[in-house]
Each structure stands twice: as structure tokens, then as C-alpha cells.
Scaffold this motif. Structure first.
Motif, PDB file in Angstrom:
ATOM      1  N   ILE A   1     -11.242   3.240  11.102  1.00  0.00           N
ATOM      2  CA  ILE A   1     -11.669   3.275   9.698  1.00  0.00           C
ATOM      3  C   ILE A   1     -11.042   4.474   8.994  1.00  0.00           C
ATOM      4  O   ILE A   1     -10.524   4.363   7.869  1.00  0.00           O
ATOM      5  CB  ILE A   1     -13.207   3.328   9.615  1.00  0.00           C
ATOM      6  N   ALA A   2     -11.070   5.627   9.667  1.00  0.00           N
ATOM      7  CA  ALA A   2     -10.483   6.831   9.077  1.00  0.00           C
ATOM      8  C   ALA A   2      -8.974   6.675   8.897  1.00  0.00           C
ATOM      9  O   ALA A   2      -8.400   7.124   7.895  1.00  0.00           O
ATOM     10  CB  ALA A   2     -10.799   8.047   9.948  1.00  0.00           C
ATOM     11  N   GLN A   3      -8.305   6.029   9.868  1.00  0.00           N
ATOM     12  CA  GLN A   3      -6.876   5.765   9.716  1.00  0.00           C
ATOM     13  C   GLN A   3      -6.611   4.845   8.525  1.00  0.00           C
ATOM     14  O   GLN A   3      -5.638   5.027   7.789  1.00  0.00           O
ATOM     15  CB  GLN A   3      -6.309   5.136  10.992  1.00  0.00           C
ATOM     16  N   GLY A   4      -7.471   3.837   8.336  1.00  0.00           N
ATOM     17  CA  GLY A   4      -7.316   2.945   7.199  1.00  0.00           C
ATOM     18  C   GLY A   4      -7.487   3.672   5.877  1.00  0.00           C
ATOM     19  O   GLY A   4      -6.728   3.442   4.926  1.00  0.00           O
ATOM     20  N   LEU A   5      -8.491   4.563   5.794  1.00  0.00           N
ATOM     21  CA  LEU A   5      -8.688   5.350   4.580  1.00  0.00           C
ATOM     22  C   LEU A   5      -7.496   6.283   4.341  1.00  0.00           C
ATOM     23  O   LEU A   5      -7.066   6.470   3.186  1.00  0.00           O
ATOM     24  CB  LEU A   5      -9.977   6.162   4.693  1.00  0.00           C
ATOM     25  N   ALA A   6      -6.965   6.863   5.405  1.00  0.00           N
ATOM     26  CA  ALA A   6      -5.784   7.717   5.264  1.00  0.00           C
ATOM     27  C   ALA A   6      -4.599   6.917   4.733  1.00  0.00           C
ATOM     28  O   ALA A   6      -3.851   7.383   3.862  1.00  0.00           O
ATOM     29  CB  ALA A   6      -5.440   8.357   6.612  1.00  0.00           C
ATOM     30  N   THR A   7      -4.440   5.702   5.242  1.00  0.00           N
ATOM     31  CA  THR A   7      -3.359   4.828   4.764  1.00  0.00           C
ATOM     32  C   THR A   7      -3.546   4.489   3.293  1.00  0.00           C
ATOM     33  O   THR A   7      -2.589   4.513   2.508  1.00  0.00           O
ATOM     34  CB  THR A   7      -3.328   3.534   5.593  1.00  0.00           C
ATOM     35  N   ALA A   8      -4.792   4.193   2.903  1.00  0.00           N
ATOM     36  CA  ALA A   8      -5.074   3.859   1.504  1.00  0.00           C
ATOM     37  C   ALA A   8      -4.804   5.040   0.584  1.00  0.00           C
ATOM     38  O   ALA A   8      -4.447   4.841  -0.586  1.00  0.00           O
ATOM     39  CB  ALA A   8      -6.533   3.419   1.368  1.00  0.00           C
ATOM     40  N   ALA A   9      -4.956   6.255   1.070  1.00  0.00           N
ATOM     41  CA  ALA A   9      -4.706   7.442   0.251  1.00  0.00           C
ATOM     42  C   ALA A   9      -3.226   7.811   0.230  1.00  0.00           C
ATOM     43  O   ALA A   9      -2.651   8.082  -0.829  1.00  0.00           O
ATOM     44  CB  ALA A   9      -5.532   8.622   0.778  1.00  0.00           C
ATOM     45  N   VAL A  10      -2.593   7.828   1.399  1.00  0.00           N
ATOM     46  CA  VAL A  10      -1.224   8.336   1.497  1.00  0.00           C
ATOM     47  C   VAL A  10      -0.205   7.359   0.913  1.00  0.00           C
ATOM     48  O   VAL A  10       0.743   7.781   0.223  1.00  0.00           O
ATOM     49  CB  VAL A  10      -0.875   8.648   2.976  1.00  0.00           C
ATOM     50  N   THR A  11      -0.366   6.068   1.175  1.00  0.00           N
ATOM     51  CA  THR A  11       0.680   5.125   0.803  1.00  0.00           C
ATOM     52  C   THR A  11       0.943   5.094  -0.696  1.00  0.00           C
ATOM     53  O   THR A  11       2.095   5.235  -1.118  1.00  0.00           O
ATOM     54  CB  THR A  11       0.349   3.715   1.323  1.00  0.00           C
ATOM     55  N   PRO A  12      -0.062   4.905  -1.575  1.00  0.00           N
ATOM     56  CA  PRO A  12       0.250   4.941  -3.008  1.00  0.00           C
ATOM     57  C   PRO A  12       0.673   6.323  -3.488  1.00  0.00           C
ATOM     58  O   PRO A  12       1.507   6.439  -4.394  1.00  0.00           O
ATOM     59  CB  PRO A  12      -1.062   4.495  -3.665  1.00  0.00           C
ATOM     60  N   ALA A  13       0.104   7.391  -2.885  1.00  0.00           N
ATOM     61  CA  ALA A  13       0.501   8.739  -3.292  1.00  0.00           C
ATOM     62  C   ALA A  13       1.964   8.993  -2.954  1.00  0.00           C
ATOM     63  O   ALA A  13       2.719   9.557  -3.761  1.00  0.00           O
ATOM     64  CB  ALA A  13      -0.389   9.775  -2.611  1.00  0.00           C
ATOM     65  N   ALA A  14       2.393   8.568  -1.761  1.00  0.00           N
ATOM     66  CA  ALA A  14       3.789   8.756  -1.351  1.00  0.00           C
ATOM     67  C   ALA A  14       4.732   7.977  -2.251  1.00  0.00           C
ATOM     68  O   ALA A  14       5.778   8.485  -2.680  1.00  0.00           O
ATOM     69  CB  ALA A  14       3.963   8.332   0.106  1.00  0.00           C
ATOM     70  N   LEU A  15       4.367   6.727  -2.554  1.00  0.00           N
ATOM     71  CA  LEU A  15       5.237   5.915  -3.406  1.00  0.00           C
ATOM     72  C   LEU A  15       5.258   6.471  -4.827  1.00  0.00           C
ATOM     73  O   LEU A  15       6.303   6.474  -5.491  1.00  0.00           O
ATOM     74  CB  LEU A  15       4.770   4.466  -3.394  1.00  0.00           C
ATOM     75  N   ALA A  16       4.115   6.957  -5.325  1.00  0.00           N
ATOM     76  CA  ALA A  16       4.081   7.563  -6.656  1.00  0.00           C
ATOM     77  C   ALA A  16       4.924   8.832  -6.695  1.00  0.00           C
ATOM     78  O   ALA A  16       5.602   9.109  -7.699  1.00  0.00           O
ATOM     79  CB  ALA A  16       2.640   7.864  -7.057  1.00  0.00           C
ATOM     80  N   LEU A  17       4.894   9.617  -5.622  1.00  0.00           N
ATOM     81  CA  LEU A  17       5.742  10.809  -5.560  1.00  0.00           C
ATOM     82  C   LEU A  17       7.218  10.424  -5.563  1.00  0.00           C
ATOM     83  O   LEU A  17       8.050  11.128  -6.158  1.00  0.00           O
ATOM     84  CB  LEU A  17       5.402  11.629  -4.312  1.00  0.00           C
ATOM     85  N   LEU A  18       7.559   9.315  -4.914  1.00  0.00           N
ATOM     86  CA  LEU A  18       8.935   8.827  -4.964  1.00  0.00           C
ATOM     87  C   LEU A  18       9.349   8.469  -6.383  1.00  0.00           C
ATOM     88  O   LEU A  18      10.413   8.863  -6.861  1.00  0.00           O
ATOM     89  CB  LEU A  18       9.093   7.595  -4.064  1.00  0.00           C
ATOM     90  N   THR A  19       8.485   7.715  -7.076  1.00  0.00           N
ATOM     91  CA  THR A  19       8.865   7.225  -8.398  1.00  0.00           C
ATOM     92  C   THR A  19       8.835   8.318  -9.461  1.00  0.00           C
ATOM     93  O   THR A  19       9.524   8.212 -10.471  1.00  0.00           O
ATOM     94  CB  THR A  19       7.957   6.060  -8.840  1.00  0.00           C
ATOM     95  N   THR A  20       8.036   9.377  -9.249  1.00  0.00           N
ATOM     96  CA  THR A  20       8.030  10.483 -10.205  1.00  0.00           C
ATOM     97  C   THR A  20       9.085  11.528  -9.863  1.00  0.00           C
ATOM     98  O   THR A  20       9.518  12.281 -10.738  1.00  0.00           O
ATOM     99  CB  THR A  20       6.652  11.159 -10.258  1.00  0.00           C
ATOM    100  N   THR A  21       9.510  11.587  -8.606  1.00  0.00           N
ATOM    101  CA  THR A  21      10.549  12.520  -8.202  1.00  0.00           C
ATOM    102  C   THR A  21      11.930  12.017  -8.602  1.00  0.00           C
ATOM    103  O   THR A  21      12.785  12.784  -9.049  1.00  0.00           O
ATOM    104  CB  THR A  21      10.506  12.750  -6.679  1.00  0.00           C
ATOM    105  N   PHE A  22      12.134  10.700  -8.437  1.00  0.00           N
ATOM    106  CA  PHE A  22      13.445  10.125  -8.728  1.00  0.00           C
ATOM    107  C   PHE A  22      13.355   9.257  -9.978  1.00  0.00           C
ATOM    108  O   PHE A  22      12.558   8.318 -10.034  1.00  0.00           O
ATOM    109  CB  PHE A  22      13.934   9.302  -7.535  1.00  0.00           C
ATOM    110  N   PRO A  23      14.171   9.535 -11.001  1.00  0.00           N
ATOM    111  CA  PRO A  23      14.101   8.779 -12.256  1.00  0.00           C
ATOM    112  C   PRO A  23      14.574   7.345 -12.075  1.00  0.00           C
ATOM    113  O   PRO A  23      15.269   7.019 -11.105  1.00  0.00           O
ATOM    114  CB  PRO A  23      15.050   9.556 -13.182  1.00  0.00           C
TER     115      PRO A  23
END
Length: 480
Positions: free
Chosen positions: A118-140
Motif C-alpha cells: 500500500i505504501a509503495q502504491g501511495l509512493a507511486t501515486a505521488a512520485v509519478t505525476p510529480a516526476a512527469l510534471a518536473l519533466l514538462t516544466t524543466t523542458f519547454p
């Protein structure tokens, strides 16, 4: 972080500086690790159950507890990333992943194991969109973002197959515990390096969190994922499965009306009304439904018909992973030349056509050549469609909505992964005669029927998206 624009201020950056390269490696490492976690325990389930005292009938909860949280909370955490900081949520999520993985590797009873998942699933739910958002805001928007999204899509698509292979190797050579422990040093490395290379992107004024919207959408997604998972394990006429699915859809309808009424919605109805966002995410769901379900069907074929070991089946499907790597290279180039709409449509078309030969698989070992070629081509095409949907669903939006956009995109991926296996399992079960162990010919017929549906779904999706998506690239039509 990315190279600056040309003196004219109009040409997009095409190269990365050193810091941006390290940031990209950090984000891609995190995304790949989380994708692997979706399937790394599948091969080891019988061994895990025997060691921790989990009955055969409850083994599915090792996967279901993870999928419930990973899909159910993704949209919520995507918005949290917008409100409280993408980098902050990314770091918290990776720390939670490391702790949960350590606890899971030490698990000695079902409660300890399921809590860790369950904790791994919550970590995935937090990290995955944050990582992708960091990609899209870092690279134009432009070549750099398309290249980054291509690599991210390749690693996430290939992670599902890699997880099965890695899980088999770790279980055979060491023990299933190392399928958890392997995440710990990766999480520690990411948490140590990320603060040095990732920059925070937060709005000047922090809006309120839409609590009613967060509750309704999270409960709705949890109910749907639970219903799908249970239907795959039991049947599609199981009363609890149907109740959960109906309740989930009802909650999502309620969520839509909540978003129309609240002053600061979790998801702007205007954003949902964009064809690029709405249809881009439909493409994402179906891209993962078709590919993960095909992996499941071919795993059955390789093991139950051709007699491969679990590890052998995983290695055979590695050709699909190689296809995704090539797709990551070709996808951004296809988008630059064809636009995201035509890339998605072409990807689904080629994927469907490459699946057609698999309908005719036989029981002779020579058919493995067809599997290898078809999955390689299909992997290339599927990854091109995935990159196209990622670019389409996240383009033309301001930075303060990128967490939301990427949360939607990742939610689509995780729902697609969750839906694929139950759908084809139901088709196979409905096609097989009776409840006794099927003969090879009966299983082949059932698999052929399910693969036919898979190919037809790819081609139907291509046709629908050809009409539904804007004819110009999302990157060039912000108001689409």
C-alpha cells in the motif's frame, strides 16, 4: 536548465546542459523504478505466499493493494504537486518508496507485506505525476520535451516487461525479498541527488485544495480499480465487482458536477473540455490496455502452450522491451515530422496490424519467431503512440497546471495497466469450455479470441482518434 533560446527568441532549445542531463537521469530512474514495481512480484507470488502465510486465494492482494493506491490517488497527488511543490512531493514520495520497500523485504506476515505494498502504491501515486510534471516544466515544449517524454515513455512501458524478467532472476538467484530491497539504494541515490539538480516550480499564490473533488474522484477511482481487479480474479458477473464499478462511475459523475460548482476545482472543467486533454488521455488508457493485456496473453501462451518457464517467458518478451527502446528514439522524430495526432494514429494502426499474426499462433515451438517479430514491431508502435499521447495531453497548458495534466496522463496509464488483464482474462474464461483444466487446443482458441479483440481495439482506437483529435499538433494549437 535547458539550453537557452536563440537570439531571436523563437527557436526552441535543442540541447541540454550538464545539470539538465543529471536531472533527466534522476527523473527517468525514478519513473522506471516505479514502472518495474507494477510487475516485479508477479512471478514470485507463490513463493511470497508460502513464506509469509498468505493463502492462494488472497495472493492477488499483493498486486491489487498496490494498484488501488497507485491509480486511485494519482490525480489527487498530481494536484498536490501543483499546490505544494513538485520537487517536494517527488522527494517525499521517493523516501516513502525506500522505506516501504525495506519493510516489504523484511515482511514475515500478510499484514506487514500488504502494508508495504500500500505504501509503495501511495509512493507511486505521488512520485509519478510529480516526476512527469518536473519533466514538462524543466523542458519547454518542442524537441527537448518530446525527447524527454520519449525516454520516459520507453522506460515506463518497458518497465512492465522488465519487472517480470527482473522478478524472475531475483527470485531464482537470491529470494523474493530482493524484489523489494532493490528499490532501497535507488531511492537513497535519487533523494540524495535530486535536491541538487531539480528546481521547484510553485505558483506565486497558493489556491485552496478542492477537498470535495479530491474525495469523490479518489473514492471513484478506488472503486473502479477494485471492481476491475476483482472482476479479473472472480468474474464480470460477480455482484461485488459490479457494485464497485457502478459506484465508481457514479462517484466520477458526481465529481464532474462538483468541479462545475466549486470556486477552485481540482480539475478545471475547461481543461477537461480540451480535446487534446480528453482524447489524449483516452489514447493513453487504450495504449496501456492493449499492450499490457497482450503481454498477459502471450505469457499464458509461452508457459501453458509452449512450455516455457516463467523466466524463459519473460526473456522471450524482452523483444517487446527492445521495441520500446527503438520507439523512444523514433517517437519524437515522428512527432516532429507528422505531429502528435498522426503519430498516435499511426502507432495504433501499426500496433494493431502487428498483432494480427498472433491470432494464428500454434502449439509448435517455431511460432516463437512470430512472437518475437510481432512484439518487437508492436513495441515500437505502442511506444510511439504513448509518446504522442503524453505530448498531446500535456501541451498548451501553463506550468501551474502541469501537475494536473501529468496526473491525468499518469492516471490514464495506471488505469490502462489495471484494466488490461481483467478484460482479457474475462474473454479467455468465457471462451474456455467448463471449469476443468483446458487442453492446449482449447486454450489456443481462447487466446486467439482475446488477441483478436486486442487487435480490433487497436485499429478501432486509431480510427476514432483520427477523427476526434485536432488535425494540428497540440503544441501548435494551445486553444485546442
Amino acid at each position: 536548465m535547458a539550453a537557452s533560446l536563440t537570439s531571436g527568441g523563437t527557436a526552441p532549445a535543442t540541447s541540454l546542459d550538464r545539470r539538465a542531463k543529471v536531472a533527466l537521469v534522476v527523473l527517468l530512474t525514478a519513473s522506471f523504478t516505479l514502472a518495474v514495481d507494477f510487475s516485479i512480484l508477479n512471478v514470485a507470488l507463490p513463493s511470497i505466499g508460502a513464506d509469509v502465510g498468505l493463502s492462494l486465494g488472497n495472493l492477488q492482494w499483493i498486486a491489487t493493494s498496490f494498484a488501488l493506491c497507485a491509480a486511485g490517488f494519482t490525480l489527487f497527488f498530481g494536484r498536490v504537486a501543483d499546490l505544494f511543490g513538485k520537487r517536494r512531493l517527488f522527494l517525499v514520495g521517493m523516501a516513502l518508496l525506500g522505506i516501504a520497500s525495506f519493510v516489504g523485504g523484511l515482511a514475515v506476515n500478510p499484514a506487514m507485506l500488504i502494508t508495504a505494498r500500500i505504501a509503495q502504491g501511495l509512493a507511486t501515486a505521488a512520485v509519478t505525476p510529480a516526476a512527469l510534471a518536473l519533466l514538462t516544466t524543466t523542458f519547454p515544449e518542442g524537441p527537448l520535451r518530446e525527447r524527454a517524454l520519449g525516454l520516459n515513455g520507453a522506460l515506463m512501458a518497458g518497465g512492465f516487461t522488465t519487472g517480470a524478467i527482473l522478478g524472475g532472476i531475483l527470485t531464482d538467484v537470491l529470494s523474493w525479498n530482493w524484489a523489494f530491497f532493490i528499490n532501497v539504494p535507488i531511492a537513497l541515490a535519487v533523494v540524495a541527488v535530486a535536491p541538487l539538480v531539480l528546481r521547484e516550480h510553485r505558483p506565486a499564490t497558493r489556491p485552496r485544495l478542492d477537498v470535495p473533488g479530491a474525495i469523490t474522484v479518489t473514492l471513484g477511482l478506488l472503486a473502479i480499480v477494485f471492481g476491475l481487479s476483482r472482476a479479473g480474479e472472480r468474474s464480470w458477473d460477480d455482484p461485488l465487482s459490479l457494485t464497485a464499478l457502478v459506484a465508481g462511475m457514479g462517484l466520477l459523475v458526481l465529481f464532474y458536477f462538483v468541479e462545475r460548482l466549486v470556486a477552485q476545482p481540482l480539475i478545471s472543467v475547461a481543461v477537461l473540455g480540451r480535446r487534446t486533454v480528453a482524447w489524449g488521455n483516452v489514447a493513453g488508457i487504450l495504449a496501456f490496455v492493449t499492450e499490457t493485456s497482450l503481454v498477459f496473453l502471450l505469457t499464458l501462451y509461452l508457459q501453458e502452450v509452449l512450455g516455457y518457464t516463467p523466466l524463459g517467458a519473460g526473456l522471450a518478451l524482452a523483444m517487446l522491451g527492445l521495441g520500446t527502446v527503438l520507439g523512444a528514439i523514433l517517437g519524437p522524430r515522428a512527432i516532429a515530422k507528422l505531429g502528435s495526432r498522426r503519430t498516435i494514429v499511426t502507432g495504433f494502426t501499426v500496433q494493431g496490424l502487428s498483432t494480427v499474426p498472433l491470432i494464428f499462433l500454434g502449439s509448435e515451438r517455431g511460432w516463437i519467431a512470430v512472437v518475437l517479430v510481432a512484439t518487437f514491431i508492436g513495441g515500437i508502435a505502442n511506444l510511439c503512440a504513448i509518446i504522442g499521447y503524453m505530448v498531446t495531453a500535456t501541451s498548451g497548458l501553463p506550468d501551474h497546471e502541469q501537475g494536473l495534466a501529468t496526473g491525468l496522463a499518469i492516471m490514464s496509464q495506471q488505469i490502462g495497466i489495471t484494466m488490461g488483464t481483467p478484460i482479457v482474462s474475462a474473454i479467455v474464461a468465457a471462451t474456455l469450455p467448463g471449469t476443468t483444466a483446458p487442453h492446449s487446443a482449447e486454450l489456443l482458441h481462447a487466446l486467439s479470441t482475446a488477441i483478436t479483440v486486442n487487435a480490433a481495439l487497436c485499429l478501432a482506437t486509431a480510427a476514432a482518434l483520427a477523427f476526434a483529435l485536432p488535425k494540428r499538433s497540440a503544441a501548435t494549437t494551445p486553444g485546442a
